[in-house]
Design an enzyme around this catalytic site. Structure first.
Site, PDB file in Angstrom:
ATOM      1  N   GLU A 236     -30.792   1.993 -37.500  1.00 54.33           N
ATOM      2  CA  GLU A 236     -30.056   2.714 -36.448  1.00 54.33           C
ATOM      3  C   GLU A 236     -29.917   4.201 -36.779  1.00 54.33           C
ATOM      4  O   GLU A 236     -28.918   4.834 -36.442  1.00 54.33           O
ATOM      5  CB  GLU A 236     -28.669   2.093 -36.221  1.00 54.33           C
ATOM      6  CG  GLU A 236     -28.713   0.694 -35.659  1.00 54.33           C
ATOM      7  CD  GLU A 236     -29.412   0.617 -34.313  1.00 54.33           C
ATOM      8  OE1 GLU A 236     -29.342   1.596 -33.550  1.00 54.33           O
ATOM      9  OE2 GLU A 236     -30.028  -0.431 -34.021  1.00 54.33           O
ATOM     10  N   GLY A 237     -30.910   4.748 -37.443  1.00 54.03           N
ATOM     11  CA  GLY A 237     -30.910   6.164 -37.801  1.00 54.03           C
ATOM     12  C   GLY A 237     -30.733   6.345 -39.298  1.00 54.03           C
ATOM     13  O   GLY A 237     -29.673   6.041 -39.841  1.00 54.03           O
TER      14      GLY A 237
END
Length: 251
Positions: A236-237
């Site tokens: 997620e990043g």
């Protein structure tokens, strides 16, 4: 759900979401042109299977495109989202990041609870002849480490709750066509996701070390907790990228 680049008449309109059937409803085998497989053992998080997928000339109907914000007409023309919500597709990512922030407080609280209970029970080294050994928790280094982690766990939990509340308000505004809070939410979720997951991953290891050799035992629950959580700094990043995004917004 597959995120893929939308190319119409030679023009690339960027990534969009599409519903793609991967397996047959009769025998559960991959559909024609779909190749799937397992990526093999991982560092942790063994309860979840992660795999790869390859699509080779797979065709889907136009209706399978998620067209809440942008659309493709039956004639093949692209209708972009209004300028105000051109980044609305970030919203799902914001929700996941808000959940990761709150979850980080719950996971860190597990680790620090195990370590604090151990430090309160474990005794080592008597201050003098004939005296009872001291609780490990009485040592300043251990106490300072664990108290700091307890504070971090509360902070991550409350920040996560606040992020989710802000996201819910954004959802209400989005239904009205208002996207004013999206840039700030993106920056906040990026920074908090990176900060809280780093605090938790490092905090689990710090808590494990306060338990001495017992913390290295699988029976303590700490090694498995660390192995199953540390992937949060990547998915997620990647945290390094998210720190840079927040710095770019601040500058």
């Amino acid at each position: 759900m597959v995120m893929a680049r939308l190319i119409l008449k030679g023009k690339d309109h960027g990534p969009h979401a599409f519903v793609v059937q991967l397996r047959s409803l009769t025998d559960h085998m991959p559909m024609p042109g779909v190749s799937v497989g397992d990526i093999g053992p991982k560092f942790g998080y063994g309860g979840v299977d992660n795999g790869y997928m390859r699509l080779d000339h797979v065709r889907i109907p136009r209706a399978n495109m998620m067209m809440r914000s942008s659309k493709v007409t039956p004639e093949g023309s692209y209708v972009p989202p209004p300028p105000a919500n051109s980044k609305a597709s970030y919203a799902t990512m914001l929700f996941v990041r808000a959940d990761i922030v709150r979850n980080s407080g719950g996971v860190l609280s597990k680790a620090v609870t195990i370590a604090t209970r151990y430090a309160a029970v474990r005794r080592q080294t008597a201050p003098g002849p004939g005296q009872r050994e001291l609780q490990v928790l009485d040592y300043q280094n251990v106490a300072n480490t664990l108290l700091g982690l307890i504070g971090s766990a509360y902070a991550c939990w409350f920040m996560g709750q606040n992020m989710q509340e802000r996201y819910q308000r954004f959802e209400t505004d989005r239904d009205k066509g208002v996207f004013d809070d999206l840039p700030e939410l993106h920056a906040l979720s990026s920074g908090l996701k990176a900060t809280c997951t780093a605090l938790t991953a490092d905090g689990i290891e710090a808590a494990r070390r306060t338990c001495g050799g017992h913390g290295y035992s699988q029976l303590s629950g700490l090694p498995r907790l660390f192995a199953s959580y540390v992937q949060n700094v990547t998915w997620e990043g990647d945290n390094n990228v998210l720190y840079l995004q927040v710095g770019w917004v601040m500058v």
